[in-house]
Design a protein around this motif. Sequence first.
Motif, PDB file in Angstrom:
ATOM      1  N   THR A 146      -1.730  -3.775  -1.550  1.00 23.80           N
ATOM      2  CA  THR A 146      -0.533  -3.428  -2.310  1.00 23.80           C
ATOM      3  C   THR A 146       0.721  -3.664  -1.487  1.00 23.80           C
ATOM      4  N   THR A 147       0.727  -3.246  -0.213  1.00 22.40           N
ATOM      5  CA  THR A 147       1.882  -3.416   0.667  1.00 22.40           C
ATOM      6  C   THR A 147       1.618  -4.449   1.752  1.00 22.40           C
ATOM      7  N   ALA A 176       4.234   2.869   3.098  1.00 25.31           N
ATOM      8  CA  ALA A 176       4.171   3.318   1.705  1.00 25.31           C
ATOM      9  C   ALA A 176       4.211   2.149   0.743  1.00 25.31           C
ATOM     10  N   HIS A 177       3.673   2.367  -0.453  1.00 26.18           N
ATOM     11  CA  HIS A 177       3.708   1.336  -1.487  1.00 26.18           C
ATOM     12  C   HIS A 177       5.081   1.264  -2.152  1.00 26.18           C
ATOM     13  N   HIS A 178       5.824   2.375  -2.145  1.00 25.06           N
ATOM     14  CA  HIS A 178       7.131   2.434  -2.815  1.00 25.06           C
ATOM     15  C   HIS A 178       8.075   3.323  -2.017  1.00 25.06           C
ATOM     16  N   SER A 200       2.608  -8.325   8.044  1.00 27.57           N
ATOM     17  CA  SER A 200       3.509  -8.879   7.044  1.00 27.57           C
ATOM     18  C   SER A 200       3.383  -7.975   5.819  1.00 27.57           C
ATOM     19  N   THR A 201       4.510  -7.434   5.346  1.00 30.83           N
ATOM     20  CA  THR A 201       4.487  -6.498   4.217  1.00 30.83           C
ATOM     21  C   THR A 201       5.224  -7.080   3.012  1.00 30.83           C
ATOM     22  N   ARG A 202       4.968  -6.494   1.857  1.00 32.76           N
ATOM     23  CA  ARG A 202       5.597  -6.922   0.611  1.00 32.76           C
ATOM     24  C   ARG A 202       7.115  -6.820   0.693  1.00 32.76           C
ATOM     25  N   PHE A 230      -0.313   4.371   0.216  1.00 33.09           N
ATOM     26  CA  PHE A 230       0.104   3.565   1.357  1.00 33.09           C
ATOM     27  C   PHE A 230      -1.036   2.672   1.823  1.00 33.09           C
ATOM     28  N   ASP A 231      -0.687   1.659   2.616  1.00 33.70           N
ATOM     29  CA  ASP A 231      -1.665   0.847   3.335  1.00 33.70           C
ATOM     30  C   ASP A 231      -1.624   1.283   4.787  1.00 33.70           C
TER      31      ASP A 231
END
Length: 181
Positions: free
Chosen positions: A132-133, A178-180, A152-154, A69-70
């Motif tokens: 990443t996120t 989380a990244h995913h 701002s996130t992916r 996670f970020d």
Amino acid sequence: MRHGKIGIALGAVAAALLVVTPASAAAPAPAAQASTSCPTVYWGSLAKTGSLSTHSTVQDLRTGRHLCFDRLVIDLAGPAASYSARYVSELTGIGSGLPVATTGGANLEILVQAPTAPGFNLGAKVKNLGYTTFRQLIWLGSFEGQTKVGISTRARLPMRVFTLAGPGDGSRLVIDVAHHW
């Protein structure tokens, strides 16, 4: 490690499933393996809130990257303050209501019931992160005893929000995305 027990428990469940799974079954996909190593079982993308009545001030904002996670940390001078963290269609300035352009696929708005400390200066209004996120950290302002920050996130991904005591008499509001899924 708070997450160590969860990881062990998930590993035990996965091992038990492997015992009863027929040998002809396909191996789990890499995404399934990632979810075991990065559990987000109690995370989600719905709004998170906390109601605390304090007289804290925002001292600092910090971001960081972790394996799964970020993270955004909002340092407070004093006990943890009330907060809300939620995905919104667009980020807006706290006093003006004017929209702020972002580069990510989703926008996370964090509102803390605490003004900024005297002399607080974040610097640039928009800080590009490229994690990443996390794509950007956006300073949305402080007005009438409230501070507003955007990330701002992916994509709209699961998050968790919690507070920590310390250091000293201060506290921290922590937002992990989380990244995913």
